[in-house]
Scaffold this motif. Sequence first.
Motif, PDB file in Angstrom:
ATOM      1  N   UNK A 195      17.891  41.879  37.421  1.00 48.06           N
ATOM      2  CA  UNK A 195      16.846  41.017  36.870  1.00 48.06           C
ATOM      3  C   UNK A 195      16.386  40.007  37.913  1.00 48.06           C
ATOM      4  N   UNK A 196      17.347  39.422  38.626  1.00 51.38           N
ATOM      5  CA  UNK A 196      17.003  38.398  39.619  1.00 51.38           C
ATOM      6  C   UNK A 196      16.282  39.007  40.824  1.00 51.38           C
ATOM      7  N   UNK A 197      16.800  40.100  41.344  1.00 54.42           N
ATOM      8  CA  UNK A 197      16.237  40.686  42.556  1.00 54.42           C
ATOM      9  C   UNK A 197      14.844  41.281  42.342  1.00 54.42           C
ATOM     10  N   UNK A 198      14.631  41.863  41.167  1.00 47.38           N
ATOM     11  CA  UNK A 198      13.336  42.498  40.901  1.00 47.38           C
ATOM     12  C   UNK A 198      12.363  41.565  40.188  1.00 47.38           C
ATOM     13  N   UNK A 199      12.841  40.346  39.898  1.00 46.67           N
ATOM     14  CA  UNK A 199      12.027  39.356  39.185  1.00 46.67           C
ATOM     15  C   UNK A 199      11.506  39.917  37.860  1.00 46.67           C
ATOM     16  N   UNK A 200      12.395  40.604  37.168  1.00 46.60           N
ATOM     17  CA  UNK A 200      12.059  41.179  35.869  1.00 46.60           C
ATOM     18  C   UNK A 200      12.433  40.200  34.769  1.00 46.60           C
ATOM     19  N   UNK A 201      11.605  40.156  33.730  1.00 48.72           N
ATOM     20  CA  UNK A 201      11.830  39.218  32.626  1.00 48.72           C
ATOM     21  C   UNK A 201      13.035  39.622  31.778  1.00 48.72           C
ATOM     22  N   UNK A 202      13.191  40.913  31.554  1.00 53.76           N
ATOM     23  CA  UNK A 202      14.250  41.375  30.673  1.00 53.76           C
ATOM     24  C   UNK A 202      14.531  42.844  30.939  1.00 53.76           C
ATOM     25  N   UNK A 203      15.399  43.414  30.123  1.00 49.01           N
ATOM     26  CA  UNK A 203      15.826  44.791  30.302  1.00 49.01           C
ATOM     27  C   UNK A 203      14.659  45.779  30.162  1.00 49.01           C
ATOM     28  N   UNK A 204      13.725  45.446  29.298  1.00 56.99           N
ATOM     29  CA  UNK A 204      12.580  46.326  29.100  1.00 56.99           C
ATOM     30  C   UNK A 204      11.793  46.485  30.396  1.00 56.99           C
ATOM     31  N   UNK A 205      11.579  45.393  31.106  1.00 56.86           N
ATOM     32  CA  UNK A 205      10.843  45.485  32.367  1.00 56.86           C
ATOM     33  C   UNK A 205      11.626  46.274  33.409  1.00 56.86           C
ATOM     34  N   UNK A 206      12.958  46.258  33.327  1.00 56.21           N
ATOM     35  CA  UNK A 206      13.749  47.103  34.212  1.00 56.21           C
ATOM     36  C   UNK A 206      13.499  48.582  33.916  1.00 56.21           C
ATOM     37  N   UNK A 207      13.368  48.920  32.635  1.00 56.77           N
ATOM     38  CA  UNK A 207      13.055  50.302  32.261  1.00 56.77           C
ATOM     39  C   UNK A 207      11.711  50.714  32.855  1.00 56.77           C
ATOM     40  N   UNK A 208      10.719  49.845  32.716  1.00 55.56           N
ATOM     41  CA  UNK A 208       9.396  50.144  33.264  1.00 55.56           C
ATOM     42  C   UNK A 208       9.473  50.340  34.774  1.00 55.56           C
ATOM     43  N   UNK A 209      10.221  49.469  35.458  1.00 55.12           N
ATOM     44  CA  UNK A 209      10.366  49.584  36.907  1.00 55.12           C
ATOM     45  C   UNK A 209      11.034  50.908  37.286  1.00 55.12           C
TER      46      UNK A 209
END
Length: 220
Positions: A195-209
């Motif tokens: 989350x910190x390294x990719x500047x993602x808001x939450x787990x959902x944005x990690x899925x999108x990434x």
Amino acid sequence: MSTWRLLLADDQAMVRTGFRMMLAPQRDMAVVGEAADGLQAVQLAVDLKPDLVLMDIRMPNLNGLGATEQILNRCPATKVLVLTTFDLDEYVIRALNVGASGFLLKDASAHELLAAVRAVCGGDAVVAPSATKRLLDRMLPIVIGDGASRLAAAGLSERECEVLSLIGRGLSNPEIADELVLAESTVKSHVHALLAKTRSRDRVQLVILAIESGLVTRES
């Protein structure tokens, strides 16, 4: 026990009734309103300040995507759980990008729905594994994003890439721990780092990434 205040947004009265019958009897949930279109959903969210809106995508006057964006802009404490069907999956990534906390298919079981509501209200994000596969089938040919470049810029370790790939497939932290033979606390640490390294808001944005960068494929 806290009681989560829920708003149902769907243009089909029978669908709203079905959801109400599943949710209202729960001791930790209260259905405080129902909206039959997107504009009504926005107004009720502003008036009622629910903890969670269960949001259909296809609605008259204002679709679920527009309603989600307006609600989250005007009611930042309110969360949105998008409910979708196979034919409408192309809207889901856009809904998640504007801040929705997850999505389920409308044919989810009562158990899956209740678990998703509790997870989102508790501050987690929900991406149903079955919906993730369907989403991939629809989105991979047309997805446009800078996922690969974001991933390269993040400087992730090999293990972090593995965890991100499994997140993209819809696995929970305990499932990732089993898959990689790690302690769940270690998985949580990797998720926080992602989350910190990719500047993602939450787990959902990690899925999108994970989808946009090609870490998740139809075969996986």
